[in-house]
Design an enzyme around this catalytic site. Structure first.
Site, mmCIF file in Angstrom:
data_model
loop_
_atom_site.group_PDB
_atom_site.id
_atom_site.type_symbol
_atom_site.label_atom_id
_atom_site.label_comp_id
_atom_site.label_asym_id
_atom_site.label_seq_id
_atom_site.Cartn_x
_atom_site.Cartn_y
_atom_site.Cartn_z
ATOM 1 C CE1 TYR A 52 5.265 39.279 43.399
ATOM 2 C CE2 TYR A 52 5.491 38.357 45.573
ATOM 3 C CZ TYR A 52 5.974 38.718 44.553
ATOM 4 O OH TYR A 52 7.365 38.387 44.407
ATOM 5 C CB SER A 217 10.993 30.513 39.678
ATOM 6 O OG SER A 217 9.890 31.248 39.470
ATOM 7 N N PRO A 218 11.620 27.781 42.358
ATOM 8 C CG PRO A 218 11.162 27.136 44.515
ATOM 9 C CD PRO A 218 10.832 28.386 43.716
ATOM 10 N N GLY A 222 12.740 28.101 32.703
ATOM 11 C CA GLY A 222 12.465 29.418 32.009
ATOM 12 C C GLY A 222 11.808 30.372 32.717
ATOM 13 C CG PHE A 228 11.957 21.142 37.079
ATOM 14 C CD1 PHE A 228 12.196 20.215 37.631
ATOM 15 C CD2 PHE A 228 11.978 22.560 37.244
ATOM 16 C CE1 PHE A 228 12.858 20.320 38.994
ATOM 17 C CE2 PHE A 228 12.632 22.649 38.660
ATOM 18 C CZ PHE A 228 12.933 21.545 39.559
#
Length: 308
Positions: A52, A217-218, A222, A228
């Protein structure tokens, strides 16, 4: 804040995790504000990886909180290794693991990690080498517990055959808009795309073997294709449903996206990668919300999934 006990450890941890992948986008004072906000909200678990920011994120983290023994004893630190940049290859060799941990500890300004994860499966892995590295790290006190990220059951079994202590974590991509861990089981034996078993029943495997799942990535769909939440063009019905339930609980849509994950009885931890303190607070409000069974399925179906 809801807390869980990680099986086969002495760790009692928040079910929310602060992910530090994007800290390079912040100044040190901004990073301090974000970390302090997480602590004030009850988060005691902080996730890192040596790639990271090419290690810069770990440095920013320790500088921001002015890492010392008093601060260190009040937080659980996890980092990951096994990806080599800039080559873009995976490396589970003993030397790479040991060297990676030395760098992680130096950047985080700490003597030990609570948990070390292997970041992504290395097809050239020699499990005996991994076991040697883990034993050396554990014996020296540099790492207390070990786990994996993005590994399937057979890959975990192969590692576990040689490692003398239990792996305790598997970090996996999971959100309302990314549910392969659930889809194939709920539509078993149906001739539809949703029934394809893409992950070898990893959710059930982790529950059977006492591995705590951490959802990365909650809020994404994709592979880093965007959130979303608020995407009315691609997810109109899902957002309408989430917004309606959020209004009922007097929280934001972010909190409901979190609550949908934590509603699952597997005691899944949620990795929050936001750099916005306000959104972090919003997400933490979902920690203790217990969605009804009807609400959970309503959201699942609104994401375009079939409940046969």
């Amino acid at each position: 804040m809801e807390y869980i006990n990680i099986a086969n450890t002495d760790l009692k941890t928040s079910n929310m995790i602060m992910g530090n992948m994007r800290l390079t986008s912040l100044s040190v004072p901004e990073a301090e504000k974000l970390i302090r906000t997480a602590l004030e909200e009850g988060i005691n678990f902080f996730d890192h990886a040596d790639i990271y920011g090419r290690g810069k994120c770990e440095e920013i983290f320790s500088d921001a909180i002015q890492m010392n023994s008093r601060i260190r004893e009040n937080m659980i630190l996890q980092s990951k290794c096994g990806i080599r940049l800039p080559e873009g290859i995976f490396d589970f060799s003993k030397d790479h693991i040991l060297n990676s941990v030395e760098g992680i500890l130096k950047r985080l300004k700490t003597d030990y990690l609570d948990i070390l994860l292997l970041h992504r499966p290395d097809p050239l892995m020699e499990p005996e080498e991994v076991a040697e590295a883990f034993e050396q790290l554990h014996t020296s006190g540099k790492v207390k517990y070990f786990g994996v990220s993005n590994h399937n059951p057979s890959q975990i079994e192969l590692l576990q055959k040689y490692i003398p202590f239990k792996l305790v974590i598997n970090q996996l991509q999971f959100s309302i808009a990314h549910t392969p861990m659930i889809d194939s089981g709920i539509s078993l034996n149906m001739k539809i795309d949703q029934a394809i078993n893409r992950d070898s029943s990893i959710l059930e495997y982790c529950r059977l073997n006492d591995l705590t799942i951490q959802a990365w990535s909650p809020f994404q769909h994709g592979f880093f294709e965007g959130s979303f939440l608020g995407d009315l063009e691609r997810f109109p019905e899902l957002n309408k449903t989430i917004d309606g339930i959020a209004e009922k609980y007097s929280v934001t849509n972010t909190a409901i996206a979190v609550a949908w994950i934590t509603r699952h009885p597997a005691n899944i931890q949620v990795v929050l990668g936001t750099t916005n303190p306000g959104r972090l607070k919003d997400a933490c409000k979902g920690s203790e919300i217990k969605l009804t069974r009807e609400e959970w399925y309503q959201i699942y179906k609104a994401a375009g999934n079939i409940v046969p």
